[in-house]
Design a protein around this motif. Structure first.
Motif, PDB file in Angstrom:
ATOM      1  N   ALA A   6      -5.709   7.001   7.155  1.00 29.82           N
ATOM      2  CA  ALA A   6      -6.956   7.237   6.424  1.00 29.82           C
ATOM      3  C   ALA A   6      -6.846   6.555   5.065  1.00 29.82           C
ATOM      4  CB  ALA A   6      -7.195   8.740   6.260  1.00 29.82           C
ATOM      5  N   PHE A   7      -7.356   5.324   5.002  1.00 31.85           N
ATOM      6  CA  PHE A   7      -7.285   4.509   3.787  1.00 31.85           C
ATOM      7  C   PHE A   7      -8.605   3.783   3.599  1.00 31.85           C
ATOM      8  CE2 PHE A   7      -3.020   4.949   5.396  1.00 31.85           C
ATOM      9  CZ  PHE A   7      -2.309   5.291   4.274  1.00 31.85           C
ATOM     10  N   ILE A   8      -9.051   3.677   2.359  1.00 28.88           N
ATOM     11  CA  ILE A   8     -10.268   2.921   2.088  1.00 28.88           C
ATOM     12  C   ILE A   8     -10.135   1.517   2.657  1.00 28.88           C
ATOM     13  CG2 ILE A   8     -11.745   1.927   0.292  1.00 28.88           C
ATOM     14  CD1 ILE A   8     -10.979   4.372  -1.474  1.00 28.88           C
TER      15      ILE A   8
ATOM     16  N   LEU B  85       0.197  11.333  10.805  1.00 31.91           N
ATOM     17  CA  LEU B  85      -0.944  11.026   9.956  1.00 31.91           C
ATOM     18  C   LEU B  85      -0.472  10.429   8.635  1.00 31.91           C
ATOM     19  CD1 LEU B  85      -3.896  11.173   9.020  1.00 31.91           C
ATOM     20  CD2 LEU B  85      -3.562  13.599   8.545  1.00 31.91           C
ATOM     21  N   LEU B  86      -0.997   9.255   8.313  1.00 33.60           N
ATOM     22  CA  LEU B  86      -0.746   8.607   7.018  1.00 33.60           C
ATOM     23  C   LEU B  86      -2.047   8.646   6.225  1.00 33.60           C
ATOM     24  CD1 LEU B  86       1.237   5.512   8.324  1.00 33.60           C
ATOM     25  CD2 LEU B  86       2.187   7.401   6.982  1.00 33.60           C
ATOM     26  N   ASP B  87      -2.059   9.395   5.133  1.00 40.62           N
ATOM     27  CA  ASP B  87      -3.267   9.555   4.323  1.00 40.62           C
ATOM     28  C   ASP B  87      -3.092   8.836   2.987  1.00 40.62           C
ATOM     29  OD1 ASP B  87      -5.912  11.177   3.953  1.00 40.62           O
ATOM     30  OD2 ASP B  87      -4.788  11.466   2.097  1.00 40.62           O
TER      31      ASP B  87
ATOM     32  N   ARG C 283      -0.212  -3.584   3.253  1.00 37.26           N
ATOM     33  CA  ARG C 283       0.894  -4.223   3.976  1.00 37.26           C
ATOM     34  C   ARG C 283       2.000  -3.211   4.298  1.00 37.26           C
ATOM     35  NH1 ARG C 283       5.767  -5.965   3.831  1.00 37.26           N
ATOM     36  NH2 ARG C 283       6.142  -5.154   1.736  1.00 37.26           N
ATOM     37  N   ARG C 284       2.364  -2.402   3.318  1.00 38.87           N
ATOM     38  CA  ARG C 284       3.414  -1.404   3.539  1.00 38.87           C
ATOM     39  C   ARG C 284       2.994  -0.383   4.596  1.00 38.87           C
ATOM     40  NH1 ARG C 284       5.472   0.205  -2.588  1.00 38.87           N
ATOM     41  NH2 ARG C 284       5.829  -1.941  -3.318  1.00 38.87           N
ATOM     42  N   ILE C 285       1.769   0.083   4.481  1.00 38.56           N
ATOM     43  CA  ILE C 285       1.259   1.059   5.446  1.00 38.56           C
ATOM     44  C   ILE C 285       1.265   0.463   6.852  1.00 38.56           C
ATOM     45  CG2 ILE C 285      -0.822   2.311   6.165  1.00 38.56           C
ATOM     46  CD1 ILE C 285      -1.439   2.258   2.996  1.00 38.56           C
ATOM     47  N   SER C 286       0.883  -0.801   6.957  1.00 37.22           N
ATOM     48  CA  SER C 286       0.847  -1.477   8.257  1.00 37.22           C
ATOM     49  C   SER C 286       2.243  -1.580   8.854  1.00 37.22           C
ATOM     50  CB  SER C 286       0.235  -2.869   8.103  1.00 37.22           C
ATOM     51  OG  SER C 286      -1.062  -2.790   7.561  1.00 37.22           O
ATOM     52  N   GLU C 287       3.217  -1.918   8.032  1.00 35.05           N
ATOM     53  CA  GLU C 287       4.593  -2.036   8.527  1.00 35.05           C
ATOM     54  C   GLU C 287       5.135  -0.678   8.977  1.00 35.05           C
ATOM     55  OE1 GLU C 287       6.168  -4.638   9.289  1.00 35.05           O
ATOM     56  OE2 GLU C 287       5.404  -6.286   8.056  1.00 35.05           O
ATOM     57  N   VAL C 288       4.847   0.370   8.208  1.00 32.02           N
ATOM     58  CA  VAL C 288       5.269   1.720   8.598  1.00 32.02           C
ATOM     59  C   VAL C 288       4.571   2.126   9.895  1.00 32.02           C
ATOM     60  CG1 VAL C 288       5.151   4.165   7.962  1.00 32.02           C
ATOM     61  CG2 VAL C 288       5.876   2.478   6.275  1.00 32.02           C
ATOM     62  N   SER C 289       3.287   1.834   9.992  1.00 27.21           N
ATOM     63  CA  SER C 289       2.532   2.152  11.208  1.00 27.21           C
ATOM     64  C   SER C 289       3.112   1.436  12.415  1.00 27.21           C
ATOM     65  CB  SER C 289       1.061   1.767  11.036  1.00 27.21           C
ATOM     66  OG  SER C 289       0.456   2.523  10.008  1.00 27.21           O
ATOM     67  N   ARG C 290       3.498   0.189  12.228  1.00 30.41           N
ATOM     68  CA  ARG C 290       4.097  -0.579  13.327  1.00 30.41           C
ATOM     69  C   ARG C 290       5.395   0.077  13.801  1.00 30.41           C
ATOM     70  NH1 ARG C 290       8.071  -4.038  13.838  1.00 30.41           N
ATOM     71  NH2 ARG C 290       8.434  -4.134  11.593  1.00 30.41           N
ATOM     72  N   LEU C 291       6.212   0.534  12.866  1.00 30.11           N
ATOM     73  CA  LEU C 291       7.451   1.219  13.239  1.00 30.11           C
ATOM     74  C   LEU C 291       7.157   2.504  14.016  1.00 30.11           C
ATOM     75  CD1 LEU C 291       9.513   0.791   9.939  1.00 30.11           C
ATOM     76  CD2 LEU C 291       9.882  -0.398  12.109  1.00 30.11           C
ATOM     77  N   PHE C 292       6.154   3.240  13.575  1.00 26.62           N
ATOM     78  CA  PHE C 292       5.791   4.479  14.276  1.00 26.62           C
ATOM     79  C   PHE C 292       5.275   4.174  15.682  1.00 26.62           C
ATOM     80  CE2 PHE C 292       4.959   7.222  10.236  1.00 26.62           C
ATOM     81  CZ  PHE C 292       6.311   7.417  10.103  1.00 26.62           C
TER      82      PHE C 292
ATOM     83  N   VAL D 130      -2.538   2.803  16.722  1.00 30.29           N
ATOM     84  CA  VAL D 130      -2.903   3.159  15.350  1.00 30.29           C
ATOM     85  C   VAL D 130      -4.417   3.275  15.278  1.00 30.29           C
ATOM     86  CG1 VAL D 130      -2.913   2.446  12.932  1.00 30.29           C
ATOM     87  CG2 VAL D 130      -0.906   1.989  14.352  1.00 30.29           C
ATOM     88  N   LEU D 131      -4.887   4.441  14.901  1.00 32.90           N
ATOM     89  CA  LEU D 131      -6.309   4.657  14.617  1.00 32.90           C
ATOM     90  C   LEU D 131      -6.485   4.431  13.124  1.00 32.90           C
ATOM     91  CD1 LEU D 131      -6.509   7.775  16.829  1.00 32.90           C
ATOM     92  CD2 LEU D 131      -8.065   5.845  17.099  1.00 32.90           C
ATOM     93  N   TRP D 132      -7.076   3.285  12.780  1.00 38.49           N
ATOM     94  CA  TRP D 132      -7.188   2.876  11.370  1.00 38.49           C
ATOM     95  C   TRP D 132      -8.556   3.286  10.849  1.00 38.49           C
ATOM     96  CZ3 TRP D 132      -3.248   0.350   8.665  1.00 38.49           C
ATOM     97  CH2 TRP D 132      -3.589  -0.047   7.363  1.00 38.49           C
ATOM     98  N   LEU D 133      -8.617   4.431  10.131  1.00 37.56           N
ATOM     99  CA  LEU D 133      -9.878   4.917   9.576  1.00 37.56           C
ATOM    100  C   LEU D 133     -10.134   4.247   8.238  1.00 37.56           C
ATOM    101  CD1 LEU D 133      -9.143   7.039  11.757  1.00 37.56           C
ATOM    102  CD2 LEU D 133     -10.183   8.764  10.273  1.00 37.56           C
ATOM    103  N   THR D 134     -11.276   3.595   8.119  1.00 38.75           N
ATOM    104  CA  THR D 134     -11.652   2.907   6.890  1.00 38.75           C
ATOM    105  C   THR D 134     -13.043   3.346   6.466  1.00 38.75           C
ATOM    106  OG1 THR D 134     -12.032   0.738   5.859  1.00 38.75           O
ATOM    107  CG2 THR D 134     -12.469   0.891   8.215  1.00 38.75           C
ATOM    108  N   GLY D 135     -13.284   3.359   5.177  1.00 38.63           N
ATOM    109  CA  GLY D 135     -14.581   3.750   4.631  1.00 38.63           C
ATOM    110  C   GLY D 135     -14.431   4.062   3.152  1.00 38.63           C
TER     111      GLY D 135
END
Length: 197
Positions: free
Chosen positions: A103-105, A58-60, A84-93, A27-32
């Motif tokens: 891409a999440f703040i 891609l999860l935007d 938390r939800r995004i993280s769980e979905v990312s883990r499944l992927f 998972v490439l976790w883009l933050t900013g």
């Protein structure tokens, strides 16, 4: 109710899915900040990885907010649940063998630490899009900073809600001093060095 749940064993392992795709799932976790360039970089990065025949998803932020997290607001609790939800979905992927680009703040150190824990240390790559607030406000692609300054949006990150910059990100991108092409090149170079099979 949770006491009545039993995990069903899987016949195909995460490693088998990874081997089939011949890639290391991460998972490439883009933050900013808003307007930093996260979505632009994420999209360009996915195009480049796709051209290299990598399997991606891609999860935007805005896209996820309209569906999976459409029931959430922007309180601190709702933001944490969003991550938390995004993280769980990312883990499944990741378990499916994909390279996930998010891409999440994700403004809080605590929430990003939670994401890292859910996804797993070895699969989590934190990419800090370190565009200064002044530049994000100058760009203001959605007009959100203007609305926040006028008091029309409350709890807006960088204005009346805090953004906690990563302490030790895996990659730092400065969109003021480098082009999109250069930013993507640096991320790809990092991936080639760390995760090539």
């Amino acid at each position: 109710m949770k006491n009545n749940l039993t995990l069903h064993p899987e016949s195909v392992s995460a490693q088998q899915r990874c081997d089939l795709k011949d890639q290391k799932p991460i998972v490439l976790w883009l933050t900013g900040l808003s307007g930093a360039g996260k979505s632009t970089i994420a999209n360009a990065l996915e195009v480049e990885l796709h051209a290299r025949q990598r399997h991606t998803y891609l999860l935007d932020g805005d896209n996820v907010r309209t569906r999976l997290c459409g029931d959430l607001g922007f309180s601190e609790e709702d933001r944490q649940e969003n991550i938390r939800r995004i993280s769980e979905v990312s883990r499944l992927f990741v378990e499916s063998g994909l390279i996930v680009i998010t891409a999440f703040i994700s403004p809080s150190l605590r929430d990003r630490a939670m994401a890292r824990e859910i996804i797993g240390e070895s699969a989590f790559v934190e990419v800090y899009i370190a565009t200064p607030l002044s530049e994000c406000e100058r760009r203001d692609p959605k007009g959100l900073y203007r609305k926040a300054r006028e008091g029309l949006i409350k709890n807006f990150t960088g204005i009346d809600a805090i953004y906690e910059a990563p302490v030790n990100p895996d990659i730092t991108i400065n969109t003021v001093d480098e082009s999109l092409h250069e930013s993507i090149g640096r991320i790809i170079h990092y991936l080639d060095e760390k995760f090539s099979r």
